[in-house]
Design a protein around this motif. Structure first.
Motif, PDB file in Angstrom:
ATOM      1  N   VAL A 146       0.691  -1.505  -0.134  1.00  0.00           N
ATOM      2  CA  VAL A 146      -0.215  -0.069  -0.259  1.00  0.00           C
ATOM      3  C   VAL A 146       0.948   1.065  -0.379  1.00  0.00           C
ATOM      4  CG1 VAL A 146      -0.252   0.055   2.188  1.00  0.00           C
ATOM      5  CG2 VAL A 146      -2.597   1.015   0.935  1.00  0.00           C
ATOM      6  N   THR A 147       2.194   1.106   0.494  1.00  0.00           N
ATOM      7  CA  THR A 147       2.760   2.572   1.054  1.00  0.00           C
ATOM      8  C   THR A 147       3.764   2.461  -0.481  1.00  0.00           C
ATOM      9  OG1 THR A 147       3.422   1.998   2.586  1.00  0.00           O
ATOM     10  CG2 THR A 147       4.747   3.344   1.828  1.00  0.00           C
ATOM     11  N   LEU A 148       4.018   1.388  -1.617  1.00  0.00           N
ATOM     12  CA  LEU A 148       4.620   1.721  -2.801  1.00  0.00           C
ATOM     13  C   LEU A 148       3.645   2.466  -3.930  1.00  0.00           C
ATOM     14  CD1 LEU A 148       6.812  -1.482  -3.041  1.00  0.00           C
ATOM     15  CD2 LEU A 148       6.824   0.750  -3.779  1.00  0.00           C
ATOM     16  N   ASP A 149       1.927   1.515  -3.813  1.00  0.00           N
ATOM     17  CA  ASP A 149       0.935   2.231  -4.687  1.00  0.00           C
ATOM     18  C   ASP A 149       0.503   3.637  -3.935  1.00  0.00           C
ATOM     19  OD1 ASP A 149      -0.852  -0.653  -5.022  1.00  0.00           O
ATOM     20  OD2 ASP A 149       0.474  -0.123  -5.900  1.00  0.00           O
ATOM     21  N   LEU A 150       0.414   3.674  -2.725  1.00  0.00           N
ATOM     22  CA  LEU A 150      -0.147   5.646  -2.662  1.00  0.00           C
ATOM     23  C   LEU A 150       1.414   6.542  -2.742  1.00  0.00           C
ATOM     24  CD1 LEU A 150      -3.102   5.030  -0.400  1.00  0.00           C
ATOM     25  CD2 LEU A 150      -2.775   5.611  -2.180  1.00  0.00           C
ATOM     26  N   LEU A 151       2.307   5.808  -1.803  1.00  0.00           N
ATOM     27  CA  LEU A 151       3.039   7.050  -1.906  1.00  0.00           C
ATOM     28  C   LEU A 151       4.285   6.609  -3.374  1.00  0.00           C
ATOM     29  CD1 LEU A 151       4.153   7.673   2.063  1.00  0.00           C
ATOM     30  CD2 LEU A 151       1.762   8.804   0.548  1.00  0.00           C
ATOM     31  N   GLY A 152       4.650   5.644  -4.019  1.00  0.00           N
ATOM     32  CA  GLY A 152       5.340   5.820  -4.919  1.00  0.00           C
ATOM     33  C   GLY A 152       6.946   5.850  -4.496  1.00  0.00           C
ATOM     34  N   ARG A 153       6.897   4.222  -3.390  1.00  0.00           N
ATOM     35  CA  ARG A 153       8.519   4.345  -2.682  1.00  0.00           C
ATOM     36  C   ARG A 153       7.976   2.980  -1.250  1.00  0.00           C
ATOM     37  NH1 ARG A 153       8.584   5.938   2.805  1.00  0.00           N
ATOM     38  NH2 ARG A 153       7.934   7.816   2.854  1.00  0.00           N
ATOM     39  N   VAL A 154       9.684   2.346  -1.248  1.00  0.00           N
ATOM     40  CA  VAL A 154       9.030   0.915  -0.028  1.00  0.00           C
ATOM     41  C   VAL A 154       9.289   1.934   1.330  1.00  0.00           C
ATOM     42  CG1 VAL A 154       9.981  -0.213  -1.597  1.00  0.00           C
ATOM     43  CG2 VAL A 154      11.533   0.569   0.161  1.00  0.00           C
TER      44      VAL A 154
ATOM     45  N   TRP B 147      -9.136   0.739 -10.278  1.00  0.00           N
ATOM     46  CA  TRP B 147      -9.127  -0.583  -9.605  1.00  0.00           C
ATOM     47  C   TRP B 147      -8.399  -1.124 -10.835  1.00  0.00           C
ATOM     48  CZ3 TRP B 147     -12.876  -4.111  -7.237  1.00  0.00           C
ATOM     49  CH2 TRP B 147     -12.823  -4.822  -7.323  1.00  0.00           C
ATOM     50  N   ALA B 148      -7.096  -1.505 -11.728  1.00  0.00           N
ATOM     51  CA  ALA B 148      -6.570  -2.270 -12.448  1.00  0.00           C
ATOM     52  C   ALA B 148      -5.551  -1.394 -12.053  1.00  0.00           C
ATOM     53  CB  ALA B 148      -6.552  -1.621 -14.040  1.00  0.00           C
ATOM     54  N   ARG B 149      -5.596  -0.271 -11.567  1.00  0.00           N
ATOM     55  CA  ARG B 149      -4.082   0.484 -10.821  1.00  0.00           C
ATOM     56  C   ARG B 149      -3.445  -0.516 -10.044  1.00  0.00           C
ATOM     57  NH1 ARG B 149      -1.120   4.890 -11.316  1.00  0.00           N
ATOM     58  NH2 ARG B 149      -0.014   5.743  -9.710  1.00  0.00           N
ATOM     59  N   HIS B 150      -4.493  -0.874  -8.981  1.00  0.00           N
ATOM     60  CA  HIS B 150      -4.361  -1.106  -7.450  1.00  0.00           C
ATOM     61  C   HIS B 150      -4.701  -2.768  -7.794  1.00  0.00           C
ATOM     62  CE1 HIS B 150      -3.448   2.675  -5.694  1.00  0.00           C
ATOM     63  NE2 HIS B 150      -4.996   3.238  -5.566  1.00  0.00           N
TER      64      HIS B 150
ATOM     65  N   LEU C  91     -13.390   6.012  -3.212  1.00  0.00           N
ATOM     66  CA  LEU C  91     -12.883   5.094  -3.572  1.00  0.00           C
ATOM     67  C   LEU C  91     -11.696   4.577  -3.448  1.00  0.00           C
ATOM     68  CD1 LEU C  91     -13.675   4.034  -6.544  1.00  0.00           C
ATOM     69  CD2 LEU C  91     -12.828   5.182  -8.250  1.00  0.00           C
ATOM     70  N   GLU C  92     -10.153   5.146  -3.649  1.00  0.00           N
ATOM     71  CA  GLU C  92      -8.896   4.556  -3.062  1.00  0.00           C
ATOM     72  C   GLU C  92      -9.268   3.925  -1.515  1.00  0.00           C
ATOM     73  OE1 GLU C  92      -4.844   7.109  -4.740  1.00  0.00           O
ATOM     74  OE2 GLU C  92      -6.726   8.229  -3.766  1.00  0.00           O
ATOM     75  N   ARG C  93      -9.724   4.801  -1.150  1.00  0.00           N
ATOM     76  CA  ARG C  93     -10.253   3.537   0.237  1.00  0.00           C
ATOM     77  C   ARG C  93     -11.306   2.770   0.540  1.00  0.00           C
ATOM     78  NH1 ARG C  93     -12.611   8.496   2.317  1.00  0.00           N
ATOM     79  NH2 ARG C  93     -10.610   9.778   3.451  1.00  0.00           N
ATOM     80  N   ALA C  94     -11.902   3.062  -0.604  1.00  0.00           N
ATOM     81  CA  ALA C  94     -12.188   1.024   0.001  1.00  0.00           C
ATOM     82  C   ALA C  94     -12.013   0.514  -1.570  1.00  0.00           C
ATOM     83  CB  ALA C  94     -14.851   2.138  -1.042  1.00  0.00           C
ATOM     84  N   ILE C  95     -11.135   0.308  -2.170  1.00  0.00           N
ATOM     85  CA  ILE C  95     -10.239  -0.389  -3.340  1.00  0.00           C
ATOM     86  C   ILE C  95      -9.163  -0.644  -2.353  1.00  0.00           C
ATOM     87  CG2 ILE C  95      -8.983  -0.725  -5.016  1.00  0.00           C
ATOM     88  CD1 ILE C  95     -10.586   1.128  -6.219  1.00  0.00           C
ATOM     89  N   LEU C  96      -8.632   0.085  -1.262  1.00  0.00           N
ATOM     90  CA  LEU C  96      -7.657  -0.787  -0.378  1.00  0.00           C
ATOM     91  C   LEU C  96      -7.592  -1.223   0.992  1.00  0.00           C
ATOM     92  CD1 LEU C  96      -5.336   2.755  -1.080  1.00  0.00           C
ATOM     93  CD2 LEU C  96      -4.971   0.751  -2.038  1.00  0.00           C
ATOM     94  N   LEU C  97      -8.592  -0.679   0.983  1.00  0.00           N
ATOM     95  CA  LEU C  97      -9.162  -1.207   1.759  1.00  0.00           C
ATOM     96  C   LEU C  97      -9.575  -3.064   2.257  1.00  0.00           C
ATOM     97  CD1 LEU C  97      -9.955   1.312   5.145  1.00  0.00           C
ATOM     98  CD2 LEU C  97      -8.177   0.012   4.497  1.00  0.00           C
ATOM     99  N   SER C  98     -10.177  -3.391   0.617  1.00  0.00           N
ATOM    100  CA  SER C  98     -11.124  -4.318   0.308  1.00  0.00           C
ATOM    101  C   SER C  98     -10.657  -5.864   0.512  1.00  0.00           C
ATOM    102  CB  SER C  98     -11.592  -4.387  -0.822  1.00  0.00           C
ATOM    103  OG  SER C  98     -10.157  -3.893  -1.713  1.00  0.00           O
ATOM    104  N   ARG C  99     -11.024  -6.632   0.585  1.00  0.00           N
ATOM    105  CA  ARG C  99     -10.501  -8.056   0.978  1.00  0.00           C
ATOM    106  C   ARG C  99      -9.511  -8.043  -0.468  1.00  0.00           C
ATOM    107  NH1 ARG C  99     -13.936 -13.291   1.526  1.00  0.00           N
ATOM    108  NH2 ARG C  99     -12.053 -14.365   2.105  1.00  0.00           N
ATOM    109  N   ALA C 100      -9.600  -7.755  -1.380  1.00  0.00           N
ATOM    110  CA  ALA C 100      -9.376  -8.576  -2.658  1.00  0.00           C
ATOM    111  C   ALA C 100      -7.667  -7.796  -2.575  1.00  0.00           C
ATOM    112  CB  ALA C 100      -9.841  -7.630  -3.803  1.00  0.00           C
TER     113      ALA C 100
END
Lengths: 564, 420
Positions: free
Chosen positions: A79-87, A338-341, A382-391
């Motif tokens: 999630v850090t990589l996806d949201l901030l673009g770094r480890v 959706w595709a991005r994450h 929308l991001e919140r929903a996708i990132l906290l989802s089970r998928a």
């Protein structure tokens, strides 16, 4: 240059083959049925629940057993990589793993969403969608567009408002094209300068198509609506029902845009609506049809401004695109995010939501689109929903059949994008500290050089399918031999990463090995990792050399560059 | 028509060597996943693609016209009787007997991105097919697994990708032709033993990951990494670097991007690389077209001529197809900015070597260069011609990961007068 559309595996839609429209051939297809913009009254309370419910039902229906949830360290890194673009840094990893307070995951997501680096990351994403990675011209100021976008993402401005700002962009541009600007710049300083000079960053995406105005319509349609109508520019679309007339009518919305040079040498232009058709178009073979056509949206809606009104054609187009009932717009954005994450869109590829593409889980896409609109087109929600989802939480387990059949039941591992690789290298190699000690211009130049080197090494594909490996020989060589990596992993530098860790861990080899794994991979070393390290130290002539080799190998292994 | 029947009819057109090639590739296709066996008989073993990025004006190069569309340039006679080309290409005019000029190219894509996709992959861009570039097909079918040099190289910014064939068939892109690929050598001399320890460690870590996660893409990464390691260690990497080229050689090709690119390309194909693309950028001449075209051709003419000469002198003319093209042509009508705009309806491409006939024009445009009036040729046909010259069946199919068979060309038929 490469086509923005990601090239991909056959979609389910193609396999099914059927088109779902009942309009007669040649007619403009009806708009997707109007949505009231209200979420379903019964059922899931929020978007996250809607996602979880839909996928759980799908897995049950297909007898798919989802992978177990990823462990905490893996999820944090992802999630850090996806949201901030770094480890995440070592500190961030330890803090998260030690956090046993309530709603830990939600709190983390909230913090990351509000981080300025997140706004910049979203801005880079759309900068690439709108400008393509290869544009480096003097008349297109990438940085200005990026800052314009970042300011809006930072305050969670509604996507409808952002799209309107882009579609109707008018004003003076700023000189662009310098390589440095493609890649870096202390953005907040430059943003202040932009305001001072009354520069409109949004005009840059229009300027990209200055030489070929018909391309504007196709670009707008693909980026904002997910409809690749530009192939209808030269011939009736081979598969969908778009005709050349449809294209001309849609493109006509842009036929009154004028881009006049204010300072041609510097590449500064004034973009505005002329109130009459741009005459230059009439002389252009591909522009003439759009210059003559009456402006018309994809569903036939008349886009000509009312008599005596101040509105321009582009205003009317923006009205149409951002209407709550326009499900192309909302579904397109939802699908892209959706595709991005999650690795693959509900509609695949992301910029072809045409008739013939049938989304997997169509009701979910529609539901999420409606919720998106109802939330005020909030990207953050929308991001919140996708990132906290089970998928988004499931582990990256082996995929037996093709990616589509797996239906997000395991996380689709993917290589980091260019942006994230630069950010991660900076974080792991403590380049931030080095940069902090430099004067701002030198710091920007340093970052620019690194980004530039990485971007050359990366295959330039604006909408790279995340599940496809982006490995290229150039990228491998960069990680193997770049100066940044070599100097960053050396034991010799007194303030280098290895020296600092060594001192901090009191020279304890086992603790140093753990620290290196946490730093590079976001997790402590496993027993197998420790065994490999022990064998390496034993086989090496020097313990320092062994640690250098280990650090280097961690950066060169696939686990570092992969979002797992 | 059955596969075999198609093979038989194709053999009648192409002659014995391609018939044998056809059988071999048919067998390979039936086998499903194997590299096509190098067929016996004479055929080209390499292709050098000269990519004119931006869309080169056909009127100002290979298909000159008179009248108001002519612009400032005139046509000149060539070594091939009856064939006239632009005065901007005098050296190539001298070598026209080795060139097959296809004036009837026609396509329907007018935007750069889509047109480049079309011409590089031979297929109309489609969301449902990840079409590999021609270079990737050649890399897959003709690549030598033992070679340290990658089988698909692009000199300059350009190239396609492996598409559904896989990332490992994508190109090595060297942005600055004449310079070696970046980061070939470690900044510090570490010694072989230590380098091998490092690589062994990386391999062990990657194996670990593959066991735990095992997803597509990770395997491709491993292949690409092996390639990178081999290239970095190989003396053949020096072929990219023109620092050791003689000044005389450099002067013949010209010290331009396209000149240096052609020289490196020659060295690479001599060493067995089956597909090299050399990019000349700047052909999108909406403004100031004539000044720019003059400058571009001033570099192109000596570069391409030197390449053809050297291939012939080294006995490689039959073994290497040289293909010249861009993503479309340019409008006969001259714009108010003194340029020409995109024109996919009619354009030119040129093929040379590889056993193809030279001194030939195929296809014809109208008096203005607006439309093709005789022998229209599609991009698929052009690809089929190159493929046939290389002994590859234009109908060779490979199967996508989703199970769909895709052929090397989209129904392309080799241009008979060129292959005959």
């Amino acid at each position: 240059m490469r086509l923005a559309t990601p090239l991909l595996l056959v979609t389910v839609a193609a396999a099914l083959g059927a088109s779902c429209s009942s309009a007669p051939p040649g007619a403009i297809p009806p708009s997707p049925a109007a949505s009231t913009g209200e979420p379903a009254s019964a059922g899931p309370r929020d978007a996250r629940e809607a996602i979880d419910a839909a996928l759980t039902a799908e897995w049950q229906a297909r007898s798919i057993v989802p992978a177990p949830p990823a462990d905490d360290a893996t999820w944090l890194r992802r999630v850090t990589l996806d949201l901030l673009g770094r480890v995440p840094s070592e500190d961030e990893v330890h803090a998260f793993l030690a956090d046993d307070g309530p709603d830990r995951d939600a709190r983390l997501v909230e913090r990351l969403l509000a981080d300025p680096a997140h706004a910049t990351r979203l801005a880079r994403w759309w900068e690439d969608v709108l400008l393509g990675p290869e544009v480096r011209r003097g008349d297109v100021d990438r940085g200005a567009l990026r800052r314009w976008l970042a300011a809006r993402f930072a305050r969670d401005e509604g996507w409808d408002s952002i799209v309107r700002g882009l579609v109707t962009a008018a004003g003076t541009s700023s000189a662009g094209g310098r390589r440095l600007d493609r890649v870096a710049g202390p953005d907040d300083q430059r943003a202040a300068l932009d305001e001072e000079r009354d520069v409109d960053g949004a005009v840059n995406w229009l300027l990209r198509h200055r030489k070929s105005p018909p391309d504007l319509a196709g670009a707008a349609s693909q980026a904002f609506l997910g409809v690749p109508i530009q192939c209808a520019q030269c011939h009736d679309h081979p598969v969908e029902r778009w005709t050349q007339e449809d294209f001309a009518g849609f493109a006509a919305a842009f036929a009154q845009v004028q881009m006049r040079p204010v300072d041609r040498r510097a590449g500064v232009y004034l973009v505005e609506d002329a109130g009459r058709t741009n005459r230059r178009l009439l002389r252009d073979e591909l522009g003439a049809p759009m210059a003559r056509a009456a402006p018309r949206a994809l569903d036939g809606t008349d886009l000509a401004p009312a008599e005596g009104s101040d509105a321009t054609r582009r205003d009317r187009l923006a009205d149409w695109i951002t209407a709550p009932a326009n499900r192309w717009t909302s579904r397109s954005f939802v699908n892209r995010l959706w595709a991005r994450h999650l690795g693959m869109g509900l509609v695949d590829p992301v910029d072809d939501l045409g008739e013939r593409s049938q989304p997997v889980l169509a009701p979910l896409l529609d539901d999420l689109a409606a919720r998106f609109v109802a939330s005020g087109w909030s990207v953050r929600a929308l991001e919140r929903a996708i990132l906290l989802s089970r998928a988004y939480r499931v582990a990256a387990a082996p995929i037996e059949r093709d990616v589509q059949a797996a239906r997000w039941s395991r996380f689709a591992s993917r290589p980091m994008d260019e942006d994230a690789l630069v950010g991660s290298l900076f974080t792991v190699l403590d380049a931030e500290r080095r940069v902090e000690r430099m004067p701002p211009r030198a710091a920007a130049a340093f970052e620019a050089r690194v980004r530039s080197a990485v971007s050359v090494a990366f295959d330039e594909d604006a909408e790279a399918n995340p599940t496809r490996s982006d490995a290229t020989i150039q990228q491998m060589l960069l990680l193997m031999n770049a100066d940044l990596v070599d100097r960053g992993t050396t034991a010799g530098a007194p303030s280098g990463v290895l020296a600092v860790i060594d001192a901090r861990e009191g020279g304890d080899d086992r603790r140093i090995v753990d620290a290196l794994h946490v730093r590079v991979l976001g997790r402590p070393a496993t027993p197998a990792d420790h065994e490999r390290a022990r064998a390496l130290i034993a086989a090496s002539g020097s313990r320092d050399e062994a640690l250098e080799d280990l650090f280097w190998a961690l950066l060169n292994g696939s686990a570092f560059v992969t979002v797992l | 028509m059955s596969n075999l029947a198609r093979e038989m009819s194709m053999s009648a057109r192409l002659g014995r060597r391609s018939f044998l090639a056809g059988l071999a590739t048919l067998a390979a296709a039936a086998g499903g996943g194997t590299v096509a066996a190098a067929p016996p008989g004479r055929h080209a073993r390499a292709c050098i693609l000269l990519w004119m990025n931006g869309g080169p004006s056909h009127l100002d190069t290979w298909d000159p016209k008179g009248g108001e569309v002519a612009g400032p340039f005139r046509s000149i006679a060539t070594r091939a009787p009856g064939i006239r080309i632009s005065e901007l290409l005098p050296r190539l005019a001298e070598r026209a007997d080795r060139l097959g000029i296809v004036r009837g190219m026609t396509s329907k894509e007018g935007s750069h991105e889509r047109a480049q996709q079309l011409v590089r992959t031979g297929r109309t861009p489609s969301p449902t097919v990840a079409a590999p570039a021609l270079g990737a097909w050649v890399a897959r079918e003709r690549g030598d697994a033992a070679s340290a040099l990658p089988p698909y190289v692009v000199l300059g910014r350009g190239g396609g990708d492996g598409g559904f064939l896989g990332r490992e068939h994508g190109p090595l892109v060297v942005a600055a032709p004449g310079a070696p690929p970046e980061y070939l050598a470690s900044p510090r001399a570490l010694g072989d033993e230590r380098l091998q320890r490092r690589e062994a460690l990386v391999r062990a870590m990657n194996d670990d990951l593959a066991r735990r996660v095992g997803q597509p893409g990770l395997a491709a990464r491993a292949v690409v990494r092996e390639r990178a390691v081999r290239l970095a260690r190989s003396p053949d990497a020096a072929l990219f670097d023109l620092a050791d080229a003689s000044p005389a050689e450099l002067a013949r090709y010209g010290d331009s991007d396209v000149g240096r690119g052609c020289l490196v390309a020659r060295r690479l194909v001599e060493r067995g690389v089956p597909f090299v693309e050399v990019v000349q950028d700047g052909w999108d001449t909406h403004r100031d077209g004539f000044t720019r075209t003059r400058a571009l051709t001033a570099d192109l003419d000596p570069a391409m001529s030197a390449l053809l000469d050297d291939l012939a002198a080294r006995g490689l003319a039959d073994q290497v197809v040289v293909a010249w093209m861009g993503e479309f042509g340019r409008s006969p009508r001259i714009s108010s900015d003194d340029g020409r705009d995109h024109h996919p309806a009619a354009w030119s491409a040129v093929l040379s070597g590889g056993g193809l006939r030279g001194g030939v024009v195929h296809g014809e445009t109208d008096g203005r260069g607006d439309r093709v009036v005789r022998d229209p040729t599609t991009v698929a046909d052009l690809h089929a011609t190159v493929a046939a010259a290389m002994g590859l069946d234009p109908a060779l199919t490979r199967v996508t990961p989703a199970g769909r068979p895709i052929a090397l060309t989209d129904g392309g038929k080799p241009i008979a007068p060129l292959v005959g």
